[in-house]
Scaffold this active site. Structure first.
Site, PDB file in Angstrom:
ATOM      1  N   ILE A  79     -22.308  24.566 -17.742  1.00 48.75           N
ATOM      2  CA  ILE A  79     -23.423  25.415 -18.156  1.00 48.75           C
ATOM      3  C   ILE A  79     -23.591  26.627 -17.244  1.00 48.75           C
ATOM      4  O   ILE A  79     -24.334  27.551 -17.572  1.00 48.75           O
ATOM      5  CB  ILE A  79     -24.748  24.638 -18.257  1.00 48.75           C
ATOM      6  N   THR A 113     -38.084  16.338  -9.708  1.00 52.17           N
ATOM      7  CA  THR A 113     -38.106  15.225  -8.759  1.00 52.17           C
ATOM      8  C   THR A 113     -39.431  15.197  -8.012  1.00 52.17           C
ATOM      9  O   THR A 113     -39.996  16.257  -7.685  1.00 52.17           O
ATOM     10  CB  THR A 113     -36.949  15.326  -7.745  1.00 52.17           C
ATOM     11  N   HIS A 167     -33.319  19.008  -3.002  1.00 53.45           N
ATOM     12  CA  HIS A 167     -34.722  19.090  -3.408  1.00 53.45           C
ATOM     13  C   HIS A 167     -35.184  20.548  -3.500  1.00 53.45           C
ATOM     14  O   HIS A 167     -35.990  20.902  -4.367  1.00 53.45           O
ATOM     15  CB  HIS A 167     -35.604  18.308  -2.433  1.00 53.45           C
ATOM     16  N   ARG A 207     -29.115  -0.073  -4.248  1.00 50.65           N
ATOM     17  CA  ARG A 207     -28.298  -0.315  -3.063  1.00 50.65           C
ATOM     18  C   ARG A 207     -28.646  -1.641  -2.414  1.00 50.65           C
ATOM     19  O   ARG A 207     -27.755  -2.414  -2.023  1.00 50.65           O
ATOM     20  CB  ARG A 207     -28.476   0.824  -2.060  1.00 50.65           C
ATOM     21  N   THR A 232     -29.995  -2.117   4.518  1.00 53.66           N
ATOM     22  CA  THR A 232     -30.021  -0.982   5.444  1.00 53.66           C
ATOM     23  C   THR A 232     -31.348  -0.235   5.341  1.00 53.66           C
ATOM     24  O   THR A 232     -31.535   0.615   4.475  1.00 53.66           O
ATOM     25  CB  THR A 232     -28.856  -0.019   5.138  1.00 53.66           C
ATOM     26  N   VAL A 233     -32.256  -0.566   6.239  1.00 50.98           N
ATOM     27  CA  VAL A 233     -33.567   0.074   6.282  1.00 50.98           C
ATOM     28  C   VAL A 233     -33.498   1.244   7.251  1.00 50.98           C
ATOM     29  O   VAL A 233     -33.222   1.070   8.441  1.00 50.98           O
ATOM     30  CB  VAL A 233     -34.655  -0.924   6.724  1.00 50.98           C
ATOM     31  N   ARG A 269     -31.862  11.062   7.842  1.00 44.74           N
ATOM     32  CA  ARG A 269     -32.635  12.147   7.247  1.00 44.74           C
ATOM     33  C   ARG A 269     -33.685  12.671   8.227  1.00 44.74           C
ATOM     34  O   ARG A 269     -34.019  12.016   9.212  1.00 44.74           O
ATOM     35  CB  ARG A 269     -33.321  11.669   5.968  1.00 44.74           C
ATOM     36  N   GLU A 285     -37.398  13.193   8.045  1.00 41.88           N
ATOM     37  CA  GLU A 285     -38.529  12.851   7.191  1.00 41.88           C
ATOM     38  C   GLU A 285     -39.531  12.025   7.973  1.00 41.88           C
ATOM     39  O   GLU A 285     -39.192  11.421   8.999  1.00 41.88           O
ATOM     40  CB  GLU A 285     -38.054  12.042   5.966  1.00 41.88           C
TER      41      GLU A 285
END
Length: 465
Positions: free
Chosen positions: A147, A216, A254, A313, A325-326, A398, A400
């Site tokens: 596209i 999102t 994002h 996951r 996996t935390v 990450r 965050e």
């Protein structure tokens, strides 16, 4: 392992480039997807459908002499070969919408590039569509192309003439966008330019067409106030206004979604486009009524640290005996929904379109969980099935907040009639059993995170090495 493609918008090779401005028909037995040789200039698109003459342009609604309500609504699903897109295309087809899939099949190429594989074996798009027609008698048309190539998109629009466009056709992974410079650039170019092209196609070839765009919840970030649905009313220095809710995106992926939302909002205001932005939470599950009809209709299930979502996951990790996996403190809270609710939400948005010039925003999720809460639920469900489920703390790759306030509103889809599938013990049992069924396909080297937000670099990185 192959590096990321050099063109900003990778695409598939056309079988023929002899005609510059036409969408080519092709048959099921022809092979065209070559992950080794991809060229933007050679892409003009391919079309899989029955051999039939081009339809004439439809009479505008205001002058139509026929009862248009009796005709099947035509829905173009961009990205219809993907996780959410495939389930949605089947669901809408079963609901008697006339469906066309537009896809460049690049998601399958990502797996080749990174050495990844869906937990579930997935059939080719041709076999999927053929099986669907054999089982239901319903035809799903297929336009193969990019596209970001407006000539291809324009021809697809003029050929199919959609009443609604469901736009899933974007690179949808935050980790993928943070691997290296080239993938960050690809994500932003593919997502933003692709959406801009869709907006221009609607303006030029389908002014009444309703855009249903997958956004999102990650656009909002994790503010210390309640998250409203798209807009917030504020009073500042004695004056009050309703404004777009502030955006605090946390990855290049994002951020691309934020740019999409701004572009869509502007074109609704300037051109009178009608659009619904579905700010979706984290999706889990793999089964819908339609994908369960035959193994060739089965959907993909990603469990790796690049494309896999949290609950999917965790269930795969539990099935193979890998600790859950935390990341960091595990207090990261998000909205979640079953993939069966994804397809239901899209159907509701199509059946209740936005008005001309209206930019609607729906927060598309049904429940909120923290990572720790998900891990506890999977541990409990796994123990009932005889699985020895443990968890481990992993340094968060990450950037965050790992503990935060989170309260997001999500009433508009419920008001339209959404009947949620909440995360129950039976659903967890089903997902865990599904993971156990295919656990021999799990590559445990793909479980641990390998993409760091802080270490993203200029050099192209191969994840499969």
């Amino acid at each position: 392992m192959a590096h990321l493609l050099s063109p900003p918008c990778p695409s598939v090779i056309s079988l023929s480039s002899s005609s510059k401005n036409s969408v080519k028909p092709f048959g099921l037995k022809q092979t065209f997807f070559n992950p080794q040789v991809l060229s933007r200039s050679s892409l003009k698109g391919l079309l899989f459908q029955e051999n039939k003459p081009r339809r004439r342009r439809r009479t505008p609604p205001e002058t139509s002499t026929n009862d248009s309500s009796s005709k099947p609504k035509r829905v173009m699903v961009i990205g219809g070969d993907g996780y959410c897109g495939w389930a949605t295309a089947l669901h809408l087809s079963k609901k008697n919408y006339q469906v066309a899939i537009v896809d460049n099949l690049v998601r399958r190429l990502f797996d080749h590039q990174l050495g990844l594989e869906s937990l579930t074996p997935i059939a080719s798009i041709h076999d999927r569509i053929s099986r669907w027609k054999a089982l239901t008698g319903k035809t799903i048309e297929l336009y193969v192309g990019d596209i970001c190539d407006f000539e291809f998109l324009a021809e697809s629009f003029k050929s199919f003439q959609p009443d609604s466009v469901v736009h899933f056709g974007e690179q949808r992974s935050a980790p993928y966008s943070m691997i290296d410079r080239s993938r960050a650039v690809f994500t932003q170019h593919n997502n933003v330019i692709g959406t801009l092209n869709v907006l221009f196609a609607i303006k030029e070839f389908g002014e009444e067409c309703h855009l249903v765009k997958l956004g999102t919840m990650g656009e909002y970030g994790t503010p210390n106030i309640d998250i409203e649905e798209g807009y917030i009313t504020i009073t500042h220095n004695g004056r009050t206004d309703t404004l777009p809710y502030p955006k605090q995106a946390s990855s290049f992926y994002h951020l691309s979604k934020v740019h999409d939302s701004h572009n869509i909002a502007f074109t609704c205001k300037a051109w009178g486009i009608r659009a619904t932005d579905l700010n979706q939470g984290v999706v889990y599950g793999v089964k819908t009524d339609e994908t369960e009809m035959h193994e060739e209709l089965r959907n993909r299930l990603d469990y790796d640290a690049v494309f896999g979502t949290a609950l999917n996951r965790f269930c795969v990790q539990a099935a193979v005996g890998h600790p859950l996996t935390v990341y960091g403190k595990g207090g990261q809270t998000r909205g979640y929904l079953d993939i069966r609710d994804t397809v239901q939400c899209v159907e509701l948005a199509i059946a209740n379109p936005a008005k001309a010039g209206e930019f609607r925003v729906f927060n598309q999720f049904t429940e909120q969980f923290s990572v720790n809460e998900l891990a506890s639920l999977v541990t409990k469900a796994g123990s009932k099935l005889g699985l020895d489920v443990t968890k481990m703390t992993v340094p968060n790759p990450r950037v965050e907040a790992e503990e935060h306030y989170y309260n997001a509103k999500h009433t508009k889809l419920m008001e339209l009639g959404l009947e949620p599938h909440y995360l129950s013990e039976s659903l967890l049992d089903s997902l865990l059993n599904f993971a156990v069924q295919f656990k021999d396909r799990v590559d445990t080297k793909q479980i641990m995170p390998s993409v760091s937000w802080k270490k993203i670099g200029v050099k192209t990185k191969s994840m499969g090495a």
